[in-house]
Design an enzyme around this catalytic site. Structure first.
Site, PDB file in Angstrom:
ATOM      1  CB  CYS A 122      36.853  20.625   6.383  1.00 23.55           C
ATOM      2  SG  CYS A 122      37.636  21.558   7.706  1.00 23.55           S
ATOM      3  CB  CYS A 170      34.760  22.436   8.832  1.00 24.45           C
ATOM      4  SG  CYS A 170      35.824  23.622   7.986  1.00 24.45           S
TER       5      CYS A 170
END
Length: 139
Positions: free
Chosen positions: A70, A67
């Protein structure tokens, strides 16, 4: 941890600090020991038990190594753990903790605990938003 997002100095040791690396560069070790990583369902369950039994304010960052958002928030999450030493910070990779994180539908997701109970949730990144929530839940 795989993916180079957060790694522990000693696997399975909750007393050691974590080293955050977003692009392969290591930042400072968390001197407070309030930043932990859940690299398995068992470790994550143990950390949740500690949060609930100690009633220490805590934030859990649910993320994934694949991600992009993230990966962008992790360095700030690590820095904020130094700014808020009274909070427990936990990073849980949804791929490494599939059973205990199956309820997470969006990464990153942040859960905030107070007195052992989930009291707030934040979806998405934004270091300033995260800082404000941490400030709110640390006082």
């Amino acid at each position: 941890m795989e993916g180079g997002v957060v790694s522990s100095e000693s696997e399975g040791s909750s007393k050691k600090g974590l080293v955050c690396s977003d692009t392969g560069l290591n930042s400072a070790v968390n001197p407070h020991g309030n930043l932990k990583s859940a690299s398995s369902d068992k470790i994550f369950n143990d950390l949740l038990f500690q949060i609930r039994s100690s009633k220490t304010p805590a934030v859990i960052n649910y993320g994934a190594s694949w991600c992009r958002m993230c990966s962008q928030i992790i360095p700030g999450f690590c820095q904020l753990s130094n700014e808020f030493p009274k909070l427990t910070f936990i990073y849980a990779d949804i791929d490494e903790c599939p059973e205990t994180t199956q309820h997470i539908r969006y990464t990153p997701t942040f859960h905030f605990f107070r007195d052992g109970e989930l009291v707030d949730e934040m979806f998405g990144g934004g270091e300033e938003r995260l800082h404000d929530r941490l400030w709110l839940h640390s006082s």
